[in-house]
Each structure stands twice: as structure tokens, then as C-alpha cells.
Design a protein around this motif. Sequence first.
Motif, PDB file in Angstrom:
ATOM      1  N   CYS A 153       0.834  -1.201   0.000  1.00 18.77           N
ATOM      2  CA  CYS A 153       0.000   0.000   0.000  1.00 18.77           C
ATOM      3  C   CYS A 153       0.874   1.259   0.000  1.00 18.77           C
ATOM      4  O   CYS A 153       2.047   1.221   0.388  1.00 18.77           O
ATOM      5  N   ASP A 154       0.296   2.359  -0.418  1.00 17.80           N
ATOM      6  CA  ASP A 154       1.059   3.601  -0.582  1.00 17.80           C
ATOM      7  C   ASP A 154       1.661   4.082   0.734  1.00 17.80           C
ATOM      8  O   ASP A 154       2.806   4.552   0.769  1.00 17.80           O
ATOM      9  N   ASP A 155       0.901   3.987   1.818  1.00 16.66           N
ATOM     10  CA  ASP A 155       1.415   4.464   3.107  1.00 16.66           C
ATOM     11  C   ASP A 155       2.644   3.667   3.540  1.00 16.66           C
ATOM     12  O   ASP A 155       3.610   4.236   4.074  1.00 16.66           O
ATOM     13  N   THR A 156       2.605   2.360   3.336  1.00 19.53           N
ATOM     14  CA  THR A 156       3.748   1.526   3.720  1.00 19.53           C
ATOM     15  C   THR A 156       4.941   1.807   2.817  1.00 19.53           C
ATOM     16  O   THR A 156       6.088   1.862   3.283  1.00 19.53           O
ATOM     17  N   MET A 157       4.695   2.003   1.533  1.00 25.94           N
ATOM     18  CA  MET A 157       5.784   2.324   0.618  1.00 25.94           C
ATOM     19  C   MET A 157       6.427   3.659   0.995  1.00 25.94           C
ATOM     20  O   MET A 157       7.661   3.805   0.987  1.00 25.94           O
ATOM     21  N   THR A 158       5.611   4.633   1.366  1.00 25.79           N
ATOM     22  CA  THR A 158       6.136   5.928   1.794  1.00 25.79           C
ATOM     23  C   THR A 158       6.992   5.775   3.043  1.00 25.79           C
ATOM     24  O   THR A 158       8.078   6.378   3.160  1.00 25.79           O
ATOM     25  N   LEU A 159       6.523   4.957   3.980  1.00 27.36           N
ATOM     26  CA  LEU A 159       7.282   4.721   5.203  1.00 27.36           C
ATOM     27  C   LEU A 159       8.617   4.044   4.903  1.00 27.36           C
ATOM     28  O   LEU A 159       9.653   4.399   5.478  1.00 27.36           O
ATOM     29  N   MET A 160       8.610   3.087   3.988  1.00 27.18           N
ATOM     30  CA  MET A 160       9.849   2.397   3.644  1.00 27.18           C
ATOM     31  C   MET A 160      10.835   3.350   2.985  1.00 27.18           C
ATOM     32  O   MET A 160      12.043   3.284   3.241  1.00 27.18           O
ATOM     33  N   ARG A 161      10.341   4.230   2.129  1.00 29.55           N
ATOM     34  CA  ARG A 161      11.231   5.214   1.504  1.00 29.55           C
ATOM     35  C   ARG A 161      11.872   6.107   2.567  1.00 29.55           C
ATOM     36  O   ARG A 161      13.060   6.451   2.477  1.00 29.55           O
ATOM     37  N   GLN A 162      11.100   6.492   3.553  1.00 33.50           N
ATOM     38  CA  GLN A 162      11.626   7.344   4.611  1.00 33.50           C
ATOM     39  C   GLN A 162      12.683   6.607   5.421  1.00 33.50           C
ATOM     40  O   GLN A 162      13.707   7.186   5.814  1.00 33.50           O
ATOM     41  N   MET A 163      12.464   5.316   5.654  1.00 34.70           N
ATOM     42  CA  MET A 163      13.451   4.514   6.374  1.00 34.70           C
ATOM     43  C   MET A 163      14.774   4.462   5.610  1.00 34.70           C
ATOM     44  O   MET A 163      15.852   4.567   6.195  1.00 34.70           O
ATOM     45  N   VAL A 164      14.676   4.309   4.304  1.00 31.13           N
ATOM     46  CA  VAL A 164      15.890   4.289   3.473  1.00 31.13           C
ATOM     47  C   VAL A 164      16.584   5.646   3.540  1.00 31.13           C
ATOM     48  O   VAL A 164      17.804   5.736   3.712  1.00 31.13           O
ATOM     49  N   ALA A 165      15.806   6.710   3.420  1.00 32.61           N
ATOM     50  CA  ALA A 165      16.370   8.061   3.471  1.00 32.61           C
ATOM     51  C   ALA A 165      17.025   8.346   4.816  1.00 32.61           C
ATOM     52  O   ALA A 165      18.025   9.081   4.883  1.00 32.61           O
ATOM     53  N   ASP A 166      16.500   7.754   5.877  1.00 32.42           N
ATOM     54  CA  ASP A 166      17.062   7.950   7.212  1.00 32.42           C
ATOM     55  C   ASP A 166      18.309   7.099   7.460  1.00 32.42           C
ATOM     56  O   ASP A 166      18.908   7.184   8.535  1.00 32.42           O
ATOM     57  N   GLY A 167      18.677   6.271   6.496  1.00 36.14           N
ATOM     58  CA  GLY A 167      19.891   5.479   6.626  1.00 36.14           C
ATOM     59  C   GLY A 167      19.736   4.170   7.366  1.00 36.14           C
ATOM     60  O   GLY A 167      20.743   3.504   7.669  1.00 36.14           O
ATOM     61  N   GLU A 168      18.501   3.754   7.648  1.00 37.78           N
ATOM     62  CA  GLU A 168      18.301   2.518   8.399  1.00 37.78           C
ATOM     63  C   GLU A 168      18.824   1.301   7.644  1.00 37.78           C
ATOM     64  O   GLU A 168      19.387   0.379   8.236  1.00 37.78           O
ATOM     65  N   VAL A 169      18.639   1.272   6.324  1.00 38.81           N
ATOM     66  CA  VAL A 169      19.059   0.112   5.531  1.00 38.81           C
ATOM     67  C   VAL A 169      20.575  -0.053   5.546  1.00 38.81           C
ATOM     68  O   VAL A 169      21.097  -1.167   5.411  1.00 38.81           O
ATOM     69  N   ASP A 170      21.296   1.056   5.729  1.00 35.44           N
ATOM     70  CA  ASP A 170      22.758   0.999   5.760  1.00 35.44           C
ATOM     71  C   ASP A 170      23.278   0.120   6.893  1.00 35.44           C
ATOM     72  O   ASP A 170      24.431  -0.327   6.859  1.00 35.44           O
ATOM     73  N   HIS A 171      22.461  -0.130   7.893  1.00 31.16           N
ATOM     74  CA  HIS A 171      22.904  -0.863   9.072  1.00 31.16           C
ATOM     75  C   HIS A 171      22.582  -2.352   9.002  1.00 31.16           C
ATOM     76  O   HIS A 171      22.862  -3.091   9.957  1.00 31.16           O
ATOM     77  N   LEU A 172      22.009  -2.813   7.896  1.00 33.59           N
ATOM     78  CA  LEU A 172      21.748  -4.237   7.738  1.00 33.59           C
ATOM     79  C   LEU A 172      23.057  -4.967   7.421  1.00 33.59           C
ATOM     80  O   LEU A 172      23.838  -4.514   6.580  1.00 33.59           O
ATOM     81  N   VAL A 173      23.279  -6.091   8.066  1.00 36.58           N
ATOM     82  CA  VAL A 173      24.499  -6.854   7.811  1.00 36.58           C
ATOM     83  C   VAL A 173      24.284  -7.723   6.571  1.00 36.58           C
ATOM     84  O   VAL A 173      23.174  -8.200   6.308  1.00 36.58           O
ATOM     85  N   PRO A 174      25.343  -7.924   5.764  1.00 34.74           N
ATOM     86  CA  PRO A 174      25.196  -8.668   4.508  1.00 34.74           C
ATOM     87  C   PRO A 174      24.606 -10.065   4.677  1.00 34.74           C
ATOM     88  O   PRO A 174      23.814 -10.522   3.844  1.00 34.74           O
ATOM     89  N   GLU A 175      24.991 -10.768   5.751  1.00 34.34           N
ATOM     90  CA  GLU A 175      24.496 -12.126   5.950  1.00 34.34           C
ATOM     91  C   GLU A 175      22.974 -12.163   6.059  1.00 34.34           C
ATOM     92  O   GLU A 175      22.316 -13.055   5.517  1.00 34.34           O
ATOM     93  N   ARG A 176      22.408 -11.174   6.742  1.00 38.98           N
ATOM     94  CA  ARG A 176      20.947 -11.153   6.914  1.00 38.98           C
ATOM     95  C   ARG A 176      20.262 -10.726   5.625  1.00 38.98           C
ATOM     96  O   ARG A 176      19.185 -11.229   5.294  1.00 38.98           O
TER      97      ARG A 176
END
Length: 374
Positions: A153-176
Motif C-alpha cells: 500500500c502507498d502508506d507503507t511504501m512511503t514509510l519504507m522510503r523514509q526509512m531508506v532516506a534515514d539510513g536505516e538500511v545501511d545498518h543491515l548486515v550482509p548475511e541477513r
Amino acid sequence: MQTYLVGGAVRDELLGLEVKDRDWVVVGATPEEMLAKGFKQVGADFPVFLHPETREEYALARTERKQGRGYHGFSVYSAPDVTLVEDLKRRDLTINAMARSEDGELVDPFDGYRDLLSHTLRHVSPAFSEDPLRILRTARFAARLSPRGFRVCDDTMTLMRQMVADGEVDHLVPERVWQEIQRALHEREPGTFFEVLQACDALAVLIPELSAPEVLEKALEALRCVNRSTSNTDQRVAALFSVLDEKTARQRASALKAPNDCRSLAGLTAHFKAVVTDLCSMDRLPANRLLELLDTADFWRRPERFQALMEVLGCALPEPERAFLKVLEKAAEGATGVNPKALMARGFSGKALGRAIREERLTRIQQALSDTND
């Protein structure tokens, strides 16, 4: 003490799918009470127990609080006063936040059943943004359920984009990340996984080499082709990375911590694509170049991997160049007939034997090319 069936088992039951794994939540119990009933504790971070007979997992109801970056930064609270609704609220998507009581009643505080009916992937609460791994899980569920018409849904997609913009994805370890990619590659529509990641800008962080729309389109075309004919992970990875050059394909597969067979086949696929393109521009195919390809693929010792490579190339090469694969297969078939023992009986040994084997293979490949031209 009350026990509820939760999560995927409830979701799949309502979708009419086979329920493979059953997870349970226990409300109002302590670890001591569970152990007294014969359960075996297996959870280190929070109390999870195995049923003494079914071996299914029973977790005590719990809540979580974000304390740091990434998906590790959580403190867990589990106690008899944690309610079922509080436990369900910490889950990722509404369709995964339903429960069924022991008497069969559906517990659905976040309208997951409504979202099932409307084919919607929607986050349960703003707490979704605390765990970047949920972006990959959402993309994976999209890959599984998109053939049924589900979409994020659009709201969830918007939230995910914001998470990426906030740098949260940068902290995922490659193995996971690799674990989620591997699972996604075996969903019903694996290409959807990468399309969702691109739509929320996470692909540019996780696999930047594929993030350009035209590159991703070609990669997913090859992946979907392979997906129709094989279930092997290494072939799917090789198809996905077939749009990259050999060095980049190997580096990205390595950075993702993909297994060695995936890295190897991805590199071979990229190498062969480049060589095949070069050979197809020639008026006559040189036998020695075909032999070099067979040597590079370690065809003599690993014919099964060569066959896997050919299957991937059949999906990754442009249509005009796929005809070359039949020529290469004929060359391989002809060269396979060389008998080292027969050459040894003729007096060849050591380096001379190696040269004799090579010359015989070249002769047979030249014959195969001649037969093809005829």
C-alpha cells in the motif's frame, strides 16, 4: 494461561494455502510454568519453547523497544502481563498480525483479514520503521503474493522510503540481507522482490549495480526466464547478475555473502556472455576459443555445472546469440569422447599426454564445427 495460533499459519489458512509451520503465542505464563509442563526452552533473547510432542514453537507474549540502529537494537520485555494485542502490534504486516484462539475465534485487532480480502500489504504500526529488515520482508511477501494480486500500500511504501532516506538500511548486515534475498529468489515471483526494493530506493543501497531501471529490467527478464525452468539458487543469482561484467558480478555476490557456488556461476555467466558476444561477431568460429571456454567452465570435471551455465545463458543471452549455445554443446559433446587411456596405450605420458589430449579435443571440436556448417 492462554494459547493462540499466530502469524503465517493464520494468514495461509485464510488464504486457503497449505500451512507448513505453526507458531504459537502463550499469554499469561512464565518460563517456569512452561518448563513445568514439559516444554524445552530454546530462545536466548526471549523465551521460546518447543512443545514436548509436536516440537512446534511456543513463544511467551512479548513487546519490543528500539534502542539502536539496524535490526539488532531492540530490548525485549516478556512477562505474564503482556497482552495478545501488544504482542501482535510489534509484528510487521497486518496480514501477519492475526491470531486464532484455542476455540477457533479469529483475533484481528489490526484488520489483517480486511487487507487479505483487498490484497494489501500494510504495516501494523509506526513501529515498523524501527526494523529495516521489515523492508526486505515486505518485498519478499510481495514476491510471494503478487500472483494473487497483492501490492504494497502507498502508506507503507512511503514509510519504507523514509526509512531508506534515514539510513536505516545501511545498518543491515550482509548475511541477513542474503538470507532474505535467497528466500525471495524462491518465491513465486522473485522479480517482484527487487521491484519493490527499487520502488522504495533500497535497491540502490543494497545492490546499486542493478538499480538503474533499464539494467534491472534486463536482469529480471533473465531471472524470470530461469525461474520458469529451475529451482537452483546459483542459477537464479547468475541470471540476476548476468547484466553485469564478470568482475562486478563476482564482487557483488561476494559482498552479499552469497555461497561460493553462486559467486562462481555468476562470474562464469558474465564471462561467457562477453566471450559469446565477441565470437558471434566472427565469420568463422575458432576451435581453440571453444576449447578455452570449455576449460574455463571446468567442463571435463564438472559437466553438471556446465549444463547449469548453459541453462542460464539460454535466458541471459540476446535471442540472436542463443544459437551459439547449440554450437558450443556440439563442441562439448565431441570433445568429451577423448579417451586418455587410449592415448596412454599409444605411449603418451606426462606433459606429452596433456598435449595429446588437447590436440585430440581440438580435432574433435573442429569436426563438430564442420558438421554444424554442413
